[in-house]
Design a protein around this motif. Sequence first.
Motif, PDB file in Angstrom:
ATOM      1  N   GLY A 249       0.880  -1.244   0.119  1.00  0.00           N
ATOM      2  CA  GLY A 249       0.222   0.024  -0.177  1.00  0.00           C
ATOM      3  C   GLY A 249       0.871   1.256  -0.178  1.00  0.00           C
ATOM      4  O   GLY A 249       0.579   2.245  -0.778  1.00  0.00           O
ATOM      5  N   ALA A 250       1.843   1.211   0.799  1.00  0.00           N
ATOM      6  CA  ALA A 250       2.962   2.467   0.721  1.00  0.00           C
ATOM      7  C   ALA A 250       3.452   2.563  -0.594  1.00  0.00           C
ATOM      8  O   ALA A 250       3.543   3.622  -1.117  1.00  0.00           O
ATOM      9  N   ALA A 251       4.030   1.521  -1.037  1.00  0.00           N
ATOM     10  CA  ALA A 251       4.754   1.674  -2.187  1.00  0.00           C
ATOM     11  C   ALA A 251       3.551   2.117  -3.383  1.00  0.00           C
ATOM     12  O   ALA A 251       4.042   2.936  -4.199  1.00  0.00           O
ATOM     13  N   ALA A 252       2.470   1.707  -3.307  1.00  0.00           N
ATOM     14  CA  ALA A 252       1.526   2.053  -4.255  1.00  0.00           C
ATOM     15  C   ALA A 252       1.251   3.809  -4.098  1.00  0.00           C
ATOM     16  O   ALA A 252       1.207   4.416  -5.135  1.00  0.00           O
ATOM     17  N   ALA A 253       1.075   3.894  -2.836  1.00  0.00           N
ATOM     18  CA  ALA A 253       0.702   5.496  -2.489  1.00  0.00           C
ATOM     19  C   ALA A 253       1.956   6.285  -2.838  1.00  0.00           C
ATOM     20  O   ALA A 253       1.594   7.476  -3.471  1.00  0.00           O
TER      21      ALA A 253
ATOM     22  N   ALA B 130      -0.025 -14.808  -0.305  1.00  0.00           N
ATOM     23  CA  ALA B 130      -1.138 -13.581  -0.588  1.00  0.00           C
ATOM     24  C   ALA B 130      -1.738 -14.069  -2.312  1.00  0.00           C
ATOM     25  O   ALA B 130      -1.267 -14.565  -2.978  1.00  0.00           O
ATOM     26  N   THR B 131      -3.094 -13.854  -2.083  1.00  0.00           N
ATOM     27  CA  THR B 131      -3.873 -13.989  -3.301  1.00  0.00           C
ATOM     28  C   THR B 131      -3.782 -12.790  -4.241  1.00  0.00           C
ATOM     29  O   THR B 131      -3.432 -11.651  -3.479  1.00  0.00           O
ATOM     30  N   ASP B 132      -4.109 -13.040  -5.438  1.00  0.00           N
ATOM     31  CA  ASP B 132      -3.961 -11.723  -6.378  1.00  0.00           C
ATOM     32  C   ASP B 132      -5.190 -10.726  -5.733  1.00  0.00           C
ATOM     33  O   ASP B 132      -4.909  -9.515  -5.880  1.00  0.00           O
ATOM     34  N   ASP B 133      -6.371 -11.062  -5.514  1.00  0.00           N
ATOM     35  CA  ASP B 133      -7.484 -10.238  -4.748  1.00  0.00           C
ATOM     36  C   ASP B 133      -6.822  -9.503  -3.635  1.00  0.00           C
ATOM     37  O   ASP B 133      -6.842  -8.332  -3.352  1.00  0.00           O
ATOM     38  N   GLN B 134      -6.011  -9.919  -2.756  1.00  0.00           N
ATOM     39  CA  GLN B 134      -5.329  -9.528  -1.584  1.00  0.00           C
ATOM     40  C   GLN B 134      -4.437  -8.455  -1.997  1.00  0.00           C
ATOM     41  O   GLN B 134      -4.247  -7.325  -1.414  1.00  0.00           O
ATOM     42  N   LEU B 135      -3.724  -8.752  -3.008  1.00  0.00           N
ATOM     43  CA  LEU B 135      -2.710  -7.815  -3.609  1.00  0.00           C
ATOM     44  C   LEU B 135      -3.086  -6.754  -4.254  1.00  0.00           C
ATOM     45  O   LEU B 135      -2.766  -5.501  -3.971  1.00  0.00           O
ATOM     46  N   PHE B 136      -4.320  -6.933  -4.874  1.00  0.00           N
ATOM     47  CA  PHE B 136      -5.058  -5.978  -5.797  1.00  0.00           C
ATOM     48  C   PHE B 136      -5.427  -4.599  -4.758  1.00  0.00           C
ATOM     49  O   PHE B 136      -5.230  -3.594  -4.616  1.00  0.00           O
TER      50      PHE B 136
ATOM     51  N   SER C 115      -4.543  -4.425  -1.557  1.00  0.00           N
ATOM     52  CA  SER C 115      -3.559  -3.492  -1.248  1.00  0.00           C
ATOM     53  C   SER C 115      -2.990  -2.277  -1.906  1.00  0.00           C
ATOM     54  O   SER C 115      -2.801  -1.406  -1.364  1.00  0.00           O
ATOM     55  N   ILE C 116      -3.006  -2.703  -3.123  1.00  0.00           N
ATOM     56  CA  ILE C 116      -2.585  -1.491  -4.004  1.00  0.00           C
ATOM     57  C   ILE C 116      -3.772  -0.358  -3.973  1.00  0.00           C
ATOM     58  O   ILE C 116      -3.580   0.714  -4.055  1.00  0.00           O
ATOM     59  N   ILE C 117      -4.992  -0.852  -4.200  1.00  0.00           N
ATOM     60  CA  ILE C 117      -6.117  -0.032  -4.284  1.00  0.00           C
ATOM     61  C   ILE C 117      -6.239   1.074  -2.686  1.00  0.00           C
ATOM     62  O   ILE C 117      -6.380   2.107  -3.010  1.00  0.00           O
ATOM     63  N   ILE C 118      -6.081   0.280  -1.660  1.00  0.00           N
ATOM     64  CA  ILE C 118      -6.184   1.013  -0.534  1.00  0.00           C
ATOM     65  C   ILE C 118      -5.095   2.046  -0.528  1.00  0.00           C
ATOM     66  O   ILE C 118      -5.327   3.184  -0.112  1.00  0.00           O
ATOM     67  N   GLY C 119      -3.707   1.689  -0.756  1.00  0.00           N
ATOM     68  CA  GLY C 119      -2.755   2.658  -0.746  1.00  0.00           C
ATOM     69  C   GLY C 119      -2.835   3.776  -1.807  1.00  0.00           C
ATOM     70  O   GLY C 119      -2.397   4.965  -1.356  1.00  0.00           O
ATOM     71  N   ALA C 120      -3.326   3.464  -3.037  1.00  0.00           N
ATOM     72  CA  ALA C 120      -3.472   4.533  -4.027  1.00  0.00           C
ATOM     73  C   ALA C 120      -4.552   5.518  -3.574  1.00  0.00           C
ATOM     74  O   ALA C 120      -4.770   6.641  -3.765  1.00  0.00           O
ATOM     75  N   SER C 121      -5.670   4.682  -2.835  1.00  0.00           N
ATOM     76  CA  SER C 121      -6.830   5.687  -2.458  1.00  0.00           C
ATOM     77  C   SER C 121      -6.631   6.667  -1.391  1.00  0.00           C
ATOM     78  O   SER C 121      -6.826   7.940  -1.034  1.00  0.00           O
ATOM     79  N   ILE C 122      -5.269   6.392  -0.387  1.00  0.00           N
ATOM     80  CA  ILE C 122      -5.061   7.251   0.621  1.00  0.00           C
ATOM     81  C   ILE C 122      -4.316   8.441   0.102  1.00  0.00           C
ATOM     82  O   ILE C 122      -4.345   9.382   0.359  1.00  0.00           O
TER      83      ILE C 122
END
Length: 124
Positions: free
Chosen positions: A67-71, A90-96, A98-105
Amino acid sequence: MSSKEENSQINVEEILDKINCYFGFVPKIFQVLSENPPALKAFFDKAEIMMADDSLPPLTKEFVSIGAAAALGSAHCLVTHLEVAREFGATDDQLFLSIIIGASITETTALSQSLRVFEEFKEK
């Protein structure tokens, strides 16, 4: 103690081996820092303390890192932590997610700061 003596007491290979054991490879940041043993040791020591803290499971730490790296828009860190998280199961859904949450922040922060400026601007 001279800096040469200090550098000779830092076991760069041991540090890089520990990093390789965790990530499965040595990320570029550690490769470059290895040219300056005190900087490598300082950066690694901080990371090692966080990774050894069992307040969060290792996979959760990787989700936070993703999430931090995405943000921050850090593609190299993102790939590194995606790979490690996948190794931890981790599953692809979990990874996805995590990216969405970081980018949303990041989006929320930019919008919040911009709207505050806009509100002040309107009051002039």
